[in-house]
Motif scaffolding. Structure first.
Motif, PDB file in Angstrom:
ATOM      1  N   ILE A  99      39.157  30.270  34.542  1.00 32.69           N
ATOM      2  CA  ILE A  99      38.784  29.954  33.991  1.00 32.69           C
ATOM      3  C   ILE A  99      37.828  30.391  32.410  1.00 32.69           C
ATOM      4  N   LEU A 100      38.359  31.456  31.591  1.00 31.23           N
ATOM      5  CA  LEU A 100      37.310  32.342  31.021  1.00 31.23           C
ATOM      6  C   LEU A 100      37.167  31.585  29.212  1.00 31.23           C
ATOM      7  N   ALA A 101      34.944  31.308  29.415  1.00 26.82           N
ATOM      8  CA  ALA A 101      35.254  30.934  27.874  1.00 26.82           C
ATOM      9  C   ALA A 101      33.553  31.870  27.715  1.00 26.82           C
ATOM     10  N   ASP A 102      34.461  32.527  26.719  1.00 27.53           N
ATOM     11  CA  ASP A 102      32.926  33.372  26.169  1.00 27.53           C
ATOM     12  C   ASP A 102      32.624  33.233  24.472  1.00 27.53           C
ATOM     13  N   GLY A 103      31.911  32.043  24.575  1.00 22.08           N
ATOM     14  CA  GLY A 103      31.686  31.231  23.218  1.00 22.08           C
ATOM     15  C   GLY A 103      32.177  31.518  21.872  1.00 22.08           C
ATOM     16  N   LYS A 104      33.651  31.546  21.903  1.00 24.47           N
ATOM     17  CA  LYS A 104      34.750  31.203  20.417  1.00 24.47           C
ATOM     18  C   LYS A 104      35.498  29.820  21.355  1.00 24.47           C
ATOM     19  N   VAL A 106      38.616  30.421  24.762  1.00 31.05           N
ATOM     20  CA  VAL A 106      38.504  29.238  26.243  1.00 31.05           C
ATOM     21  C   VAL A 106      40.227  30.100  26.675  1.00 31.05           C
ATOM     22  N   THR A 107      40.207  31.035  27.238  1.00 30.80           N
ATOM     23  CA  THR A 107      41.846  31.161  27.892  1.00 30.80           C
ATOM     24  C   THR A 107      41.748  31.041  29.591  1.00 30.80           C
ATOM     25  N   LEU A 108      43.007  30.595  29.545  1.00 31.19           N
ATOM     26  CA  LEU A 108      43.013  29.723  30.985  1.00 31.19           C
ATOM     27  C   LEU A 108      44.078  30.350  31.825  1.00 31.19           C
ATOM     28  N   ILE A 109      43.726  31.721  32.874  1.00 28.10           N
ATOM     29  CA  ILE A 109      44.611  32.588  34.049  1.00 28.10           C
ATOM     30  C   ILE A 109      45.485  31.659  35.236  1.00 28.10           C
ATOM     31  N   SER A 110      46.849  31.966  34.936  1.00 20.38           N
ATOM     32  CA  SER A 110      46.904  31.513  36.312  1.00 20.38           C
ATOM     33  C   SER A 110      46.971  33.009  36.531  1.00 20.38           C
ATOM     34  N   HIS A 111      47.210  33.103  38.317  1.00 21.79           N
ATOM     35  CA  HIS A 111      47.257  34.391  38.800  1.00 21.79           C
ATOM     36  C   HIS A 111      48.256  34.303  40.050  1.00 21.79           C
ATOM     37  N   THR A 112      49.067  32.462  39.860  1.00 21.96           N
ATOM     38  CA  THR A 112      50.013  32.129  40.844  1.00 21.96           C
ATOM     39  C   THR A 112      51.495  32.668  40.270  1.00 21.96           C
ATOM     40  N   GLY A 113      51.461  32.735  38.394  1.00 23.83           N
ATOM     41  CA  GLY A 113      52.738  32.771  37.359  1.00 23.83           C
ATOM     42  C   GLY A 113      53.355  31.265  37.431  1.00 23.83           C
ATOM     43  N   LYS A 114      52.132  29.906  37.846  1.00 24.18           N
ATOM     44  CA  LYS A 114      51.937  28.863  37.520  1.00 24.18           C
ATOM     45  C   LYS A 114      52.324  28.880  35.462  1.00 24.18           C
ATOM     46  N   SER A 122      39.076  27.355  20.342  1.00 21.54           N
ATOM     47  CA  SER A 122      37.915  26.567  20.708  1.00 21.54           C
ATOM     48  C   SER A 122      36.964  26.802  21.128  1.00 21.54           C
ATOM     49  N   ALA A 123      36.070  26.771  20.798  1.00 22.65           N
ATOM     50  CA  ALA A 123      34.263  27.137  22.313  1.00 22.65           C
ATOM     51  C   ALA A 123      34.757  25.247  23.083  1.00 22.65           C
ATOM     52  N   ASN A 124      34.825  24.714  23.019  1.00 21.95           N
ATOM     53  CA  ASN A 124      34.464  23.717  23.214  1.00 21.95           C
ATOM     54  C   ASN A 124      36.334  22.575  24.160  1.00 21.95           C
ATOM     55  N   PRO A 125      37.158  23.037  24.499  1.00 17.62           N
ATOM     56  CA  PRO A 125      38.029  22.457  24.847  1.00 17.62           C
ATOM     57  C   PRO A 125      38.162  20.975  25.406  1.00 17.62           C
TER      58      PRO A 125
END
Length: 260
Positions: A99-104, A106-114, A122-125
């Motif tokens: 989970i990566l949030a930069d203040g502006k 949010v990016t959700l990254i699956s490392h398993t291909g899920k 959104s800054a706060n989803p």
């Protein structure tokens, strides 16, 4: 410090009594007047760990669904408060989700291909899709800062809670006049936050956060065992095994690159 199940039930019972309009031996305050006990307590809560500007650490996160089935992951994070975090969940030493949030956004990254990489503008989803419980990025950030996220409110009131140890805890109740979320924050006699709960516009519990164990780290008192429970019995347990406050965190760690 731990909150046992009996105290948990007592707190929820108190919440029900308060919001059903029954009489309590308590004082009522409006946030218009700033010289009152409830706002003094609020200021005390807002000051907790406010000097924590960044943190890094590792630990464990356990996610339990309403069928009591649990998944446990190793976690590693770096955060820059109030709005940036990189949190990675690992299994058997391999990254599973970031989970990566930069203040502006949010990016959700699956490392398993899920799932495909998903960016939320959104800054706060809500993170319901990741952890099932409707917590937000700000909720997660507050845990790693050892702080309490305070929602907007129109009125504040206080109630005293007698614990099994004969010590008196204080509940601060923050409410909106019209449609909006309300909060209940329990402060112990030694000025630590034992728990805080979020209720929706219908006064139904959204989730409660319990600070189960504190540890003194540098000059800060950090809750290193934290439990989040929602109204359907789903639970997230955080256990921080290493915690470094106010350590250098480079800005590019919150930037998504192919190498990461």
């Amino acid at each position: 410090m731990k909150m046992n199940i009996f105290k948990y039930v007592a707190v929820l019972t108190l919440i029900i009594i308060i919001f059903s309009g029954c009489s309590l031996n308590q004082q009522y305050y409006s946030n218009i007047t700033r010289k009152n006990e409830s706002l003094d307590i609020l200021k005390k809560i807002e000051s907790i760990n406010r000097d924590v500007k960044t943190s890094k650490g590792t630990g464990w996160i356990t996610i339990t669904d309403k069928k009591k089935q649990s998944k446990k992951f190793r976690m590693a994070w770096a955060a820059s408060f109030p709005d940036k975090i990189r949190l990675t969940l690992l299994s058997a030493g391999h990254p599973v989700e970031t989970i990566l949030a930069d203040g502006k956004s949010v990016t959700l990254i699956s490392h398993t291909g899920k799932h495909k990489t998903k960016k939320i503008n959104s800054a706060n989803p809500s993170l319901r899709d990741v952890v099932a419980i409707p917590v937000t990025i700000q909720d997660i950030l507050s845990i790693f800062a050892g702080q309490v996220p305070i929602s907007k409110f129109d009125t504040a009131q206080i109630a005293q809670i007698s614990s099994s140890s004969q010590l008196i805890d204080t509940m601060l109740i923050l409410k909106r006049r019209w449609n909006g979320y309300s909060q209940n924050i329990v402060l112990t006699s030694d000025n630590r936050v034992a728990s805080f709960s979020l209720l929706n516009e219908n006064r139904r519990l959204v989730h409660s956060v319990f600070n189960e164990h504190y540890k003194e780290i540098d000059s800060f008192s950090i809750p290193v065992k934290v439990k989040i429970r929602d109204n359907e019995g789903r639970v997230i347990d955080f256990e921080m095994t290493a915690y470094q406050p106010n350590i250098e965190v480079k800005p590019d760690i919150f930037v998504l690159t192919e190498s990461r």
